[in-house]
Design a protein around this motif. Structure first.
Motif, mmCIF file in Angstrom:
data_model
loop_
_atom_site.group_PDB
_atom_site.id
_atom_site.type_symbol
_atom_site.label_atom_id
_atom_site.label_comp_id
_atom_site.label_asym_id
_atom_site.label_seq_id
_atom_site.Cartn_x
_atom_site.Cartn_y
_atom_site.Cartn_z
ATOM 1 N N ARG A 1 -7.576 2.725 -10.651
ATOM 2 C CA ARG A 1 -6.573 2.362 -11.651
ATOM 3 C C ARG A 1 -5.993 0.979 -11.422
ATOM 4 N N GLY A 2 -6.392 0.365 -10.313
ATOM 5 C CA GLY A 2 -5.909 -0.977 -10.025
ATOM 6 C C GLY A 2 -4.526 -1.018 -9.417
ATOM 7 N N ASP A 3 -4.018 0.133 -8.909
ATOM 8 C CA ASP A 3 -2.684 0.193 -8.294
ATOM 9 C C ASP A 3 -2.814 -0.141 -6.812
ATOM 10 N N SER A 4 -2.934 -1.438 -6.519
ATOM 11 C CA SER A 4 -3.187 -1.864 -5.142
ATOM 12 C C SER A 4 -2.005 -1.617 -4.220
ATOM 13 N N VAL A 5 -0.765 -1.678 -4.740
ATOM 14 C CA VAL A 5 0.420 -1.482 -3.907
ATOM 15 C C VAL A 5 0.436 -0.066 -3.327
ATOM 16 N N ARG A 6 0.220 0.916 -4.184
ATOM 17 C CA ARG A 6 0.237 2.306 -3.717
ATOM 18 C C ARG A 6 -0.988 2.617 -2.849
ATOM 19 N N VAL A 7 -2.096 1.913 -3.142
ATOM 20 C CA VAL A 7 -3.277 2.111 -2.302
ATOM 21 C C VAL A 7 -2.981 1.673 -0.873
ATOM 22 N N GLU A 8 -2.282 0.549 -0.718
ATOM 23 C CA GLU A 8 -1.937 0.069 0.614
ATOM 24 C C GLU A 8 -1.009 1.054 1.331
ATOM 25 N N GLU A 9 -0.066 1.649 0.597
ATOM 26 C CA GLU A 9 0.843 2.631 1.201
ATOM 27 C C GLU A 9 0.074 3.856 1.692
ATOM 28 N N VAL A 10 -0.881 4.301 0.857
ATOM 29 C CA VAL A 10 -1.659 5.472 1.239
ATOM 30 C C VAL A 10 -2.528 5.155 2.461
ATOM 31 N N LEU A 11 -3.146 3.959 2.454
ATOM 32 C CA LEU A 11 -3.990 3.574 3.578
ATOM 33 C C LEU A 11 -3.182 3.434 4.870
ATOM 34 N N GLU A 12 -1.952 2.923 4.751
ATOM 35 C CA GLU A 12 -1.086 2.804 5.919
ATOM 36 C C GLU A 12 -0.736 4.188 6.478
ATOM 37 N N ILE B 1 -2.592 6.865 6.152
ATOM 38 C CA ILE B 1 -3.821 7.369 6.773
ATOM 39 C C ILE B 1 -4.013 6.756 8.157
ATOM 40 N N ALA B 2 -3.738 5.457 8.296
ATOM 41 C CA ALA B 2 -3.894 4.778 9.588
ATOM 42 C C ALA B 2 -2.945 5.353 10.628
ATOM 43 N N GLN B 3 -1.688 5.589 10.217
ATOM 44 C CA GLN B 3 -0.722 6.153 11.152
ATOM 45 C C GLN B 3 -1.127 7.556 11.609
ATOM 46 N N ARG B 4 -1.567 8.346 10.629
ATOM 47 C CA ARG B 4 -1.978 9.704 10.969
ATOM 48 C C ARG B 4 -3.217 9.702 11.869
ATOM 49 N N SER B 5 -4.128 8.781 11.606
ATOM 50 C CA SER B 5 -5.338 8.678 12.426
ATOM 51 C C SER B 5 -5.006 8.237 13.844
ATOM 52 N N GLN B 6 -4.040 7.320 13.978
ATOM 53 C CA GLN B 6 -3.648 6.843 15.305
ATOM 54 C C GLN B 6 -3.028 7.975 16.126
ATOM 55 N N ARG B 7 -2.162 8.791 15.488
ATOM 56 C CA ARG B 7 -1.561 9.918 16.202
ATOM 57 C C ARG B 7 -2.625 10.924 16.622
ATOM 58 N N LEU B 8 -3.625 11.142 15.752
ATOM 59 C CA LEU B 8 -4.701 12.060 16.093
ATOM 60 C C LEU B 8 -5.541 11.501 17.244
ATOM 61 N N LYS B 9 -5.765 10.191 17.223
ATOM 62 C CA LYS B 9 -6.523 9.545 18.288
ATOM 63 C C LYS B 9 -5.801 9.706 19.631
ATOM 64 N N GLU B 10 -4.481 9.461 19.653
ATOM 65 C CA GLU B 10 -3.714 9.598 20.885
ATOM 66 C C GLU B 10 -3.743 11.035 21.386
ATOM 67 N N PHE B 11 -3.687 11.981 20.457
ATOM 68 C CA PHE B 11 -3.721 13.394 20.834
ATOM 69 C C PHE B 11 -5.054 13.741 21.500
ATOM 70 N N ILE B 12 -6.158 13.297 20.905
ATOM 71 C CA ILE B 12 -7.482 13.600 21.449
ATOM 72 C C ILE B 12 -7.692 12.884 22.778
#
Length: 438
Positions: A253-264, A266-277
């Motif tokens: 849809r071309g909503d780059s602002v919200r895409v960046e928020e979602v990606l951020e 995802i990155a935070q959640r992935s980092q916490r999962l990485k630290e846990f593992i």
């Protein structure tokens, strides 16, 4: 008594009449009759009280028997008077004591049977360190099944035991003790208590072998960890997948602002999962130690820059053998644990000395110490008394020390705090000890 008195009086009157008739002298008759009366009354009294003297002597002899804990002595009684009542009361008391002693003996036999069958090694000593009682498990552990009652426990009986066990018993505090026996690590939980018995001080030692129990608990713990990791992965991957799908739709849809928020997110959640593992994989993938000569003065000087503590070598210029990086991690974890137990930094003391062809390192603090339950489980993987703790610090320390063919022991200190003792051999690690399994 009345009958005897009447008989004496009658005989006396008869004697008086006979003497008066023969001698015609009342003075002589009265004197002789008085003597006869006194003699008669004395004989009657003697006869009457002879039985009482016998019963009183029997009571005295019975009291001596009670003092010697002999409750089999009873007294025959055929008279219903005050002494007879006393004899009946004594016989009743002796019967009660005899019954209580029999019941107590039966209870002692049952208790002894339970204690003898207990897997705990139990040793009771008096104030002079002489063994008063030891069950079968203790005899098997300390004397190959032989009896050692009457011998001095700390000075004679445990003389052939590993130094770690001897020292823990000598200190007399609750402790988790690791010893090396027949090229295998054995772990024990030691409990020691003091009490007064018959106005004398006694000590009770309880030693529980935890090796098999710890192995069973470790298997159960690993199963729990696998379930925990699977649960965490599912809880993390499901929202990541959902957010990735949302990001794809927002991107179309071309909503780059919200895409960046979602990606951020995802990155935070992935980092916490990485630290846990990583926290789990670090423990499971511990490499074999790279043994080299260690100058302990240099080692501890460098370590104090990472974690503050007081260092007290018992002699200078000491060297040992080990993997500096792994041992550094062990001591950092122990010092951090000491700080988290609310010990002041100045009270965290690391001592070093040479002992039994190896290096002994003790990390002591003045924190809260550990409960009996915590001492018994402290070296298990993922066991923690801290709300946010991973339970990997002490278990990782145990794995590293085991890999060095050493041993680690924990004990509460007398005036509060915990002492962790590490012993490392000064020779190259045995080949079979260097391989650490996850």
């Amino acid at each position: 008594m009345i009958l005897g008195s009447t008989l004496v009086m009658a005989l006396t009157m008869g004697v008086v009449l006979i003497i008066v008739r023969w001698t015609d002298s009342w003075t002589l008759a009265i004197s002789v009759s008085t003597l006869l009366s006194l003699l008669g009354f004395w004989l009657i009294t003697r006869w009457l009280f002879a039985a009482d003297d016998t019963r009183i002597q029997a009571l005295i002899d019975s009291a001596d028997s009670l003092r010697d804990a002999d409750f089999s002595f009873t007294i025959a009684n055929r008279r219903d008077d005050e002494i007879g009542a006393l004899v009946n009361a004594y016989n009743s008391m002796v019967s009660t004591l005899r019954t209580e002693r029999q019941n107590l003996h039966q209870r002692e036999l049952m208790l002894d049977t339970v204690i003898q069958a207990s897997p705990l090694a139990l040793v009771l000593t008096n104030e002079n360190d002489h063994v008063i009682y030891a069950n079968g498990t203790a005899r098997q552990l300390f004397a190959n099944g032989k009896r050692f009652a009457g011998r001095k426990f700390l000075q004679e009986v445990v003389g052939d035991q590993p130094v770690e066990l001897r020292e823990a018993l000598a200190v007399g505090q609750d402790a988790m003790v690791s010893v090396t026996a027949a090229k295998e690590q054995e772990r024990y939980h030691l409990s020691c208590s003091e009490f007064t018995l018959n106005a004398r001080n006694h000590r009770l030692f309880l030693l529980k072998r935890l090796t098999q129990e710890l192995n069973r608990q470790e298997v159960a713990t690993w199963k729990k960890v696998i379930r925990l990791i699977g649960h965490e992965l599912n809880n993390s991957l499901a929202p990541i997948s959902s957010m990735a799908h949302s990001a794809k739709l927002l991107s179309s849809r071309g909503d780059s602002v919200r895409v960046e928020e979602v990606l951020e997110t995802i990155a935070q959640r992935s980092q916490r999962l990485k630290e846990f593992i990583e926290s789990y994989s670090k423990f499971a993938k511990l490499p074999s130690p790279q043994i080299q000569t260690i100058d302990w003065d240099v080692f501890f000087s460098s370590l104090k820059g990472l974690q503050p503590f007081q260092y007290e070598p018992l002699s200078n210029g000491l060297t040992g053998a080990g993997d500096p990086k792994q041992l550094e991690q062990v001591l950092i974890n122990l010092c951090k644990n000491a700080v988290e137990s609310e010990s002041a930094v100045d009270d965290i003391v690391v001592t070093l000395q040479m002992r039994d062809q190896g290096t002994e390192i003790v990390v002591a603090d003045r924190g809260k110490g550990m409960s009996d339950e915590a001492l018994a489980s402290a070296l298990l993987p993922f066991y923690s008394t801290k709300r946010e703790g991973s339970g990997l610090g002490l278990s990782l320390a145990r794995e590293i020390v085991d890999a060095h063919a050493g041993n680690i022991s924990l004990r509460n200190r007398t005036r509060g705090g915990l002492g962790v003792r590490i012993w490392l051999p000064n020779t190259r690690v045995r080949a079979e000890a260097t391989k650490v399994s996850p």
